[in-house]
Scaffold this active site. Structure first.
Site, PDB file in Angstrom:
ATOM      1  N   SER A 109       0.832  -1.204   0.000  1.00 36.27           N
ATOM      2  CA  SER A 109       0.000   0.000   0.000  1.00 36.27           C
ATOM      3  C   SER A 109       0.865   1.253   0.000  1.00 36.27           C
ATOM      4  CB  SER A 109      -0.903   0.011   1.241  1.00 36.27           C
ATOM      5  OG  SER A 109      -1.541   1.264   1.414  1.00 36.27           O
TER       6      SER A 109
ATOM      7  N   TYR B 246      -2.137  -0.507  10.648  1.00 37.21           N
ATOM      8  CA  TYR B 246      -2.202  -0.978   9.267  1.00 37.21           C
ATOM      9  C   TYR B 246      -0.984  -0.523   8.471  1.00 37.21           C
ATOM     10  CZ  TYR B 246      -3.895  -1.430   4.436  1.00 37.21           C
ATOM     11  OH  TYR B 246      -4.031  -1.740   3.106  1.00 37.21           O
TER      12      TYR B 246
END
Length: 334
Positions: free
Chosen positions: A226, A239
């Protein structure tokens, strides 16, 4: 005889020159007035208006969320992705294959000629069934195996079952992830932190460790990371850490497996319209303007990343390993 030979040579040279001239001229004539067989011209598409733009409807679902209940529904390439046999006969395992990038990759792989196993959580059963239908419509074998990757024994069994069902394994996509937004580190419980770490770091470790012994030279590992790995948001504290770990996994494992002929690459999405967001990954306030801050002014759709996964699995990308490919609408890194 000598004179005839000279004439023959001059004629040959003249003929060669005319042929070269003809080759040089032909493309110009083709560009102006000729069609190339029956091929149609691919129309240009404005990427800024190709898909829905914010504002979006406020919406939340219990974790992990379903693509089928999102408004608007994400596009995974169900109607748009066209295959060309790039992965004929390949055997792929995709975690988180019921929705998002995993679903887009599963559909694309099947249309490129691969048989596919997807893993998903039992709560995502309805979405998973849809994916298997798309795989079988493409004329390939599709298998759905539910289970929680946070359990080491299940993850090991998932690989064993996939190898058995597919008759081998040569593409592994580690895509499943947990993302829960919290306003600060003070709001993250140890239980939440542990669940995110187990899903996003432990599970890929177990998955890859069990898969690698089955991978022959030419096989491909693709890890979904990501933009959060290098440009973390404050509300995604845990995260973002896991995505940084995923990125490091790509670069470290690629060096380890390159001598064995197994490639390892990553895909780093920016804001993509998936159940990860409505299942607790973003607040309603964030959802209504989701993707607006990117230079393109909208979130991406899973279908827009499908071709990246295909390229990284394709033999044509044989010199690409240890790379992270971004799809962020003009923002983020790398």
């Amino acid at each position: 005889m000598k004179n005839n030979d000279n004439i023959t040579r001059r004629q040959a040279v003249a003929g060669l020159g005319a042929g070269i001239a003809g080759l040089a001229i032909s493309p110009a004539f083709g560009a102006e007035g000729m069609t190339m067989g029956h091929a149609s011209v691919a129309a240009l598409e404005d990427p800024t208006t190709k898909y829905p733009r914010p504002p979006f409807k406020a919406q939340q679902q219990p974790f992990p969320g379903l693509a089928s209940k999102m408004d608007p529904r994400p596009d995974h390439g169900e109607e748009s992705y066209k295959g060309s046999g790039r992965l004929n006969g390949r055997k792929a395992l995709i975690t988180g294959g019921d929705s998002g990038m995993g679903r887009a990759a599963a559909i694309a792989f099947a249309r490129e000629g691969a048989d596919v196993v997807i893993n998903y959580l039992p709560a995502e059963e309805s979405d998973a069934k849809e994916v298997i239908e798309w795989i079988t419509k493409a004329g390939r074998k599709g298998y759905a195996i539910p289970g929680d990757l946070r359990e080491e024994s299940f993850t090991k069994q998932l690989v064993a079952d996939s190898v058995k069902k597919l008759g081998g394994l040569d593409i592994v996509v580690s895509n499943a992830a947990r993302q829960q937004t919290k306003p600060s580190i003070l709001e993250i419980s140890t239980e939440d932190f542990d669940a995110t770490m187990k899903t996003n770091i432990y599970a890929p470790f177990w998955l890859l460790k069990a898969s690698i012994p089955h991978l022959k030279p030419g096989s491909s590992i693709i890890i979904t990371t990501s933009e959060q790995a290098t440009d973390p948001s404050p509300e995604l504290f845990d995260y973002a850490q896991t995505k940084a770990a995923n990125t490091s996994t790509v670069r470290s494992l690629a060096k380890s497996l390159a001598p064995k002929g197994v490639r390892v690459n990553g895909v780093a999405p920016g804001p993509i319209w998936t159940p990860l967001q409505v299942g607790g990954g973003a607040t309603n306030e964030k959802l209504t303007t989701f993707g607006e801050a990117t230079p393109m002014g909208r979130p991406g759709q899973p279908a827009e990343l499908a071709s990246i996964y295909v390229q990284l699995a394709d033999n044509g990308a044989s010199y690409s390993t240890g790379q992270v490919y971004g799809a962020m609408g003009g923002g983020g890194q790398p």
